[in-house]
Scaffold this motif. Structure first.
Motif, PDB file in Angstrom:
ATOM      1  N   LYS A  33       0.835  -1.208   0.000  1.00 34.01           N
ATOM      2  CA  LYS A  33       0.000   0.000   0.000  1.00 34.01           C
ATOM      3  C   LYS A  33       0.865   1.251   0.000  1.00 34.01           C
ATOM      4  O   LYS A  33       0.587   2.229  -0.716  1.00 34.01           O
ATOM      5  CB  LYS A  33      -0.913   0.001   1.233  1.00 34.01           C
ATOM      6  CG  LYS A  33      -2.056  -0.984   1.191  1.00 34.01           C
ATOM      7  CD  LYS A  33      -2.879  -0.907   2.476  1.00 34.01           C
ATOM      8  CE  LYS A  33      -4.051  -1.864   2.459  1.00 34.01           C
ATOM      9  NZ  LYS A  33      -4.821  -1.829   3.721  1.00 34.01           N
TER      10      LYS A  33
ATOM     11  N   LYS B 160       1.036   4.106  -2.962  1.00 30.39           N
ATOM     12  CA  LYS B 160       0.706   5.494  -2.631  1.00 30.39           C
ATOM     13  C   LYS B 160       1.860   6.438  -2.941  1.00 30.39           C
ATOM     14  O   LYS B 160       1.686   7.482  -3.581  1.00 30.39           O
ATOM     15  CB  LYS B 160       0.327   5.589  -1.144  1.00 30.39           C
ATOM     16  CG  LYS B 160      -0.148   6.972  -0.710  1.00 30.39           C
ATOM     17  CD  LYS B 160      -1.462   7.339  -1.368  1.00 30.39           C
ATOM     18  CE  LYS B 160      -1.996   8.673  -0.868  1.00 30.39           C
ATOM     19  NZ  LYS B 160      -3.220   9.080  -1.571  1.00 30.39           N
TER      20      LYS B 160
ATOM     21  N   SER C  72      -4.340   4.828  -3.916  1.00 31.63           N
ATOM     22  CA  SER C  72      -4.737   4.204  -2.655  1.00 31.63           C
ATOM     23  C   SER C  72      -5.488   2.914  -2.951  1.00 31.63           C
ATOM     24  O   SER C  72      -6.475   2.927  -3.696  1.00 31.63           O
ATOM     25  CB  SER C  72      -5.634   5.142  -1.836  1.00 31.63           C
ATOM     26  OG  SER C  72      -4.924   6.302  -1.455  1.00 31.63           O
TER      27      SER C  72
ATOM     28  N   ASP D  80      -7.258  -0.226  -0.885  1.00 29.11           N
ATOM     29  CA  ASP D  80      -7.669  -0.677   0.441  1.00 29.11           C
ATOM     30  C   ASP D  80      -7.854  -2.186   0.497  1.00 29.11           C
ATOM     31  O   ASP D  80      -7.533  -2.831   1.491  1.00 29.11           O
ATOM     32  CB  ASP D  80      -8.975   0.018   0.852  1.00 29.11           C
ATOM     33  CG  ASP D  80      -8.789   1.524   1.025  1.00 29.11           C
ATOM     34  OD1 ASP D  80      -7.703   1.923   1.494  1.00 29.11           O
ATOM     35  OD2 ASP D  80      -9.709   2.276   0.674  1.00 29.11           O
TER      36      ASP D  80
END
Length: 585
Positions: free
Chosen positions: A256, A260, A266, A268
């Protein structure tokens, strides 16, 4: 001082100042009364100007004599550019040159140093030092450096310690072939280059290091592909006092973080899928989930009719290709021929057009009713306008063939967007794989992987059913990382070696150092290794790793630039106590 500024940093705010630049001649343009020269370095390009009104005649003639890729130094004044170039950051200015020094001449390069070059891959690999001057390769190497720095930052912030492990180690029989290195001081004995630092990082856990990482070169003497090199780089990690969830949590965090920081994206969701489900739904253990086309198993709705091809098959399975019902007969015939290629290996393909009006048209209409084909559509999730492609045969082979077709259709339909990232954990792998030729089991990952809790006893009764405490991280259809919870006690490790066919004496000879270490308080531990080359190429929007490696090998494992591997002379062979007996051709 060779330069006061780089060739990529001058702007309108620098107009009027004197500067010194150094770099390579990118292009020259001679209009008679004026000569423009583009000077290039790693940072960019700046236009230089020499003209009859403001430049000494001798200097103008020197500028006219410059060739491509000459290394030069210039001193001059930054002025406003009359005809601005908005395509480059320095396009509003140019440098009126007062002094010019040729630091080194250059032969004419064998290909143009441009983004779109006229050099083929083999030629560019032979002159890789020139290829690196091109923006695509240069930027890939800078991108790789950025990814590597962010990996180090994240892991260091998480309390990991970077430790170097040896490159000259002992050859072991597991995994791919080793590269071996003869020892001059120990006649008849050999080191091996590590396929991974596996045992050393486990010993570091025994040593109490708790959290280890290393960005490390590894070596495997195996057949090559576009995404494989004989030497490659791993982000190698290990942690003590952890279970599977702890490791997945940390390295989900790393992924992650990289998405980013590097891509500004992003993500999740990191869904999880068992190995068995991945094989059943996608035909491989590293599925690309950026798009659908999940497998629909059709045995119960396609067999027991009059179509003997399906009746004789172990598996009948299909996918629904979105919007492909409009394919022409010529296009469909070409698709059938595609699956028959030796690289795929299918004997044929049945297809069903799901017409927009809800009717069906197939190559097996005389064997199946509209109701039958509607059931196929239901099983594969086909909608009106889709094309159902069906393969049949032995289960594992058929799944592999349909997986190849699925990826091919996704490529043709533009469903594999390199700017979309879909990570996935694949878990619950088999601990052992059966070698059909020898009838023996071998470790699917490596012999230090622990079985799932409570399954050790199954090794004696049903070894194929034992699941490994192992996990792979998949990104866009590529395995970017894999690891496991390790065996950490000598007794369990001895049982594992026994089931892999090692005698106690062989296990002691090969891995006695690790077994001994386990008797001195080895903690529970586990880890993971990411393939840095592959990770960087995927983050960079590509799947070929060579362009992200400074000096890669070709498909034959050769470095055509330095001509390696190469013979060594007789004196070296004598020092190493080696004698080569190579039959003449």
């Amino acid at each position: 001082m060779y330069r006061s500024h780089t060739c990529g940093e001058l702007r309108e705010s620098h107009i009027g100042i004197d500067v010194t630049l150094s770099g390579w001649v990118h292009k020259t343009r001679d209009k008679g009364f004026v000569v423009w020269v583009d000077i290039r370095d790693r940072y960019g390009i700046t236009q230089l100007v020499f003209d009859e009104d403001r430049t000494a005649t001798s200097l103008l003639e020197t500028a006219r004599g410059l060739g491509r890729e000459f290394v030069i130094q210039v001193m001059g004044t930054v002025i406003e550019r009359a005809s601005k170039n908005n395509n480059i950051p320095t396009g509003s200015i140019e440098v009126l040159v007062k002094e010019l020094t040729v630091l080194n001449k250059s032969k004419t390069p064998p290909f143009t140093i441009e983004n779109e070059t006229d050099g083929g891959e083999d030629l560019r690999m032979k002159y890789r030092y020139l290829d690196i001057r091109r923006n695509p390769v240069k930027n890939n190497l800078i991108f790789r450096s950025k990814v590597t720095m962010e990996v180090r930052k994240f892991l260091s912030d998480q309390g990991f310690i970077e430790v170097e492990t040896p490159y000259l180690i002992k050859s072991t029989p597991e995994g791919a072939r080793d590269f071996v290195v003869p020892s001059r001081m120990n006649e008849g004995q050999f080191y091996a280059l590590p396929q991974s630092p596996q045992t050393f990082k486990q010993l570091l856990m025994v040593g109490g290091m708790d959290k280890y990482f290393q960005i490390v070169k590894c070596f495997r003497d195996e057949d090559l592909r576009a995404d494989r090199q004989p030497e490659f780089t791993q982000i190698d990690c290990e942690m003590a006092f952890v279970e599977q969830e702890d490791i997945l949590d940390v390295f989900e965090g790393l992924t992650k973080y990289l998405l980013k920081e590097i891509k500004g994206i992003s993500v999740d969701k990191f869904p999880r899928m068992t190995f068995d489900d991945a094989m059943a739904k996608y035909g491989n253990d590293k599925p690309d989930i950026r798009f659908g086309m999940e497998f629909g198993e059709l045995n119960e709705v396609a067999q027991h009719k009059d179509f003997n091809v399906f009746n004789a098959a172990e598996l009948v399975v299909g996918i629904a290709v979105p919007g492909a019902a409009e394919y022409t007969r010529k296009e469909l015939d070409a698709l059938v021929n595609w699956v028959k290629r030796p690289q795929v290996g299918a004997l044929g393909m049945v297809y069903v057009k799901c017409n927009p009006d809800g009717t069906f048209k197939s190559t097996v209409d005389k064997f199946y009713s509209e109701e039958d084909l509607a059931n196929w559509a239901k099983k594969t999730g086909a909608k009106p306008g889709d094309l159902i492609c069906v393969l049949s045969g032995e289960t594992n082979k058929t799944r592999t063939q349909l997986s190849a077709l699925r990826m091919e259709m996704a490529q043709r339909l533009g469903l594999r967007n390199p700017e979309v990232f879909a990570p996935l954990w694949v878990v619950d792998f088999p601990l052992l794989e059966l070698d059909e030729e020898t009838g023996h089991y071998h470790a699917m990952h490596h012999p230090f992987t622990s079985p799932k809790p409570g399954q050790l006893e199954l090794l004696d009764t049903d070894p194929a059913a034992v699941r490994a405490n192992a996990y792979d991280l998949v990104l866009n259809g590529n395995e970017i990382g894999g690891g496991s919870i390790r065996i950490h006690d000598a007794e369990t490790q001895a049982i594992m070696f026994k089931h892999l066919g090692f005698t106690p004496e062989e296990a002691k000879a090969q891995f006695g150092f690790l077994m001994d270490a386990f008797q001195y308080g080895a903690p529970p531990h586990g880890g993971i290794a990411f393939g840095l080359d592959r990770l960087v190429s995927i983050l960079g929007g590509q799947e070929t790793i060579r362009d992200f490696i400074a000096f890669p090998k070709n498909n034959s494992g050769r470095d055509v630039m330095i001509d390696a591997p190469a013979p060594i002379d007789d004196e070296q062979l004598k020092e190493l106590n080696l004698k080569l007996d190579i039959p003449s051709k």
